[in-house]
Scaffold this active site. Structure first.
Site, PDB file in Angstrom:
ATOM      1  N   LYS A   1     -63.707 -13.492  40.460  1.00 47.71           N
ATOM      2  CA  LYS A   1     -63.957 -14.824  41.019  1.00 47.71           C
ATOM      3  C   LYS A   1     -63.063 -15.043  42.243  1.00 47.71           C
ATOM      4  O   LYS A   1     -62.107 -14.288  42.463  1.00 47.71           O
ATOM      5  CB  LYS A   1     -63.669 -15.872  39.942  1.00 47.71           C
ATOM      6  CG  LYS A   1     -62.243 -15.821  39.415  1.00 47.71           C
ATOM      7  CD  LYS A   1     -62.128 -16.426  38.031  1.00 47.71           C
ATOM      8  CE  LYS A   1     -60.656 -16.503  37.632  1.00 47.71           C
ATOM      9  NZ  LYS A   1     -60.490 -16.739  36.210  1.00 47.71           N
TER      10      LYS A   1
ATOM     11  N   TYR B   1     -40.437 -26.080  64.422  1.00 51.86           N
ATOM     12  CA  TYR B   1     -40.558 -27.514  64.140  1.00 51.86           C
ATOM     13  C   TYR B   1     -39.341 -28.046  63.389  1.00 51.86           C
ATOM     14  O   TYR B   1     -38.845 -27.419  62.461  1.00 51.86           O
ATOM     15  CB  TYR B   1     -41.793 -27.763  63.271  1.00 51.86           C
ATOM     16  CG  TYR B   1     -43.104 -27.755  64.041  1.00 51.86           C
ATOM     17  CD1 TYR B   1     -43.307 -28.618  65.117  1.00 51.86           C
ATOM     18  CD2 TYR B   1     -44.117 -26.897  63.664  1.00 51.86           C
ATOM     19  CE1 TYR B   1     -44.522 -28.619  65.800  1.00 51.86           C
ATOM     20  CE2 TYR B   1     -45.336 -26.895  64.334  1.00 51.86           C
ATOM     21  CZ  TYR B   1     -45.522 -27.753  65.410  1.00 51.86           C
ATOM     22  OH  TYR B   1     -46.714 -27.748  66.076  1.00 51.86           O
TER      23      TYR B   1
END
Ligand SMILES: *Cc1c(COP(=O)(O)O)cnc(C)c1O
Length: 341
Positions: free
Chosen positions: A36, A241
């Site tokens: 999956k 940042y």
């Protein structure tokens, strides 16, 4: 052949060796594969091709679109989330639902039935019908390939494992199911009693290690990123940042084509590690959406365009980052070229 500045190196021999190890731990039971979420992010088609060639016969996906994407490979696929009305129309011939609810059982019968699997809940309270409903005849007359249940805490040593195993074992012979299946990767390592007729490993196929029995499992996926710029940061200057990194001395850095949009999440800020050969290069400052900085003082020859390998051994990287081994793989985005070797 595409040329992304990001690649995910995938070790096909390790994938197959991991499946063989899990099969050998499965006490003579058949060993399937959970594929999956696009084979836990590695690419379900390539995973299925390799494992089917190695002898794997049972594959598990979550939803029908995943089964359709594998339909031409001609393997047997169980769809773990069962069947909605909307799924009935477009079902590949080799796929069958794992029925989880009374309503799904009713829907499957009304649609004409046919071979199916059934999930029974033995204590996880996630998906599955209740054992009492089986006792009351809910499944009578259904053509069931595999009766399955799922362990809530197989990666821990808790009494619930044995309680679930016992609750499941008493269902043997109570339905028309040809096979019984309980164990995921961690469940396989709980011992021979947990294997029943079919096991369903996922994460350990892809390099996950959760229990001592997984010691021989090999890493399959290694992310690599290309250097976009190399630069010198002067003492007292910042990187990235919010200036979370401040250079205490002149520092050489490389900025990589990799960021949180690729699944290299902000929890790696100031913590992650890349490598050039054997040289460890620490991640510095914040991870940006598409960029990550590493200190490269230890690797003077590294230049723009060179490739670095990110440390990505699953148990160790999970401990470092706080992410689960599953999240580490399923989060890897589609900007990676997936390159099997
Ligand atoms: C995902 C899944 C598995 C595989 O679990 P792992 O922990 O990855 O080995 C097995 N069974 C079911 C029902 C699942 O949803």
């Amino acid at each position: 052949m595409t040329h992304s500045p990001l690649r995910l190196r995938l070790d096909g021999d390790a994938l197959v060796a991991n499946w063989q190890l899990l099969r050998d731990l499965s006490n003579g039971a058949a060993c399937g594969a959970a594929v999956k979420a696009d084979g836990y992010g590695l690419g379900a088609r390539e995973v299925v091709r390799r494992l089917a060639a190695a002898g794997c016969r049972d594959f598990f996906v979550a939803v029908w679109s995943e089964a359709r994407a594998l339909a031409d490979l001609g393997v047997s696929i169980s769809v773990l989330h069962g069947v909605r009305d909307a799924d009935l129309a477009d079902r590949p011939p080799d796929a069958r639902p794992v029925l989880n609810t009374i309503e799904q059982v009713r829907r499957w019968r009304a649609a004409g039935g046919g071979l199916c699997d059934v999930m029974v809940d033995t204590g996880m309270n996630r998906l599955g019908i209740a054992p009492e409903d089986i006792a009351a005849g809910l499944l009578d007359g259904l053509e069931i390939e595999t009766l399955m249940s799922h362990l809530a805490c197989a990666d821990e040593d808790v009494p619930l494992n044995e309680q679930q195993r016992t609750a499941f074992a008493v269902l043997r012979g109570r339905t028309a199911a040809r096979r019984m299946s309980l164990a995921n990767s961690a469940g396989i390592a709980l011992g021979a009693d947990y294997a029943f007729d079919l096991t369903r490993p996922g994460i350990a196929l892809y390099g996950g290690r959760q229990r001592a029995g997984h010691t021989g499992i090999r890493q399959v996926a290694s992310p690599e990123a290309q250097i976009l710029q190399r630069r010198r940061v002067r003492a007292g200057e910042i990187v990235g940042y919010n200036a979370t990194f401040v250079a205490s001395r002149d520092t050489e850095i490389a900025v990589l084509n990799l960021g949180y949009a690729d699944g290299y999440l902000r929890c790696f800020s100031g913590k992650g590690r890349a490598r050039a050969g054997d040289t460890m290069l620490p991640v510095i400052g914040r991870i940006s959406m598409d960029l990550t900085a590493v200190a490269v003082d230890a690797a003077p020859a590294l230049a723009e365009g060179d490739w670095l390998t990110l440390d990505y051994a699953l148990p160790e990287t999970a401990a470092l980052s706080g992410l689960s081994q599953y999240e580490l793989l399923t989060g890897l985005g589609d900007r990676f070229d997936r390159m099997w070797g």
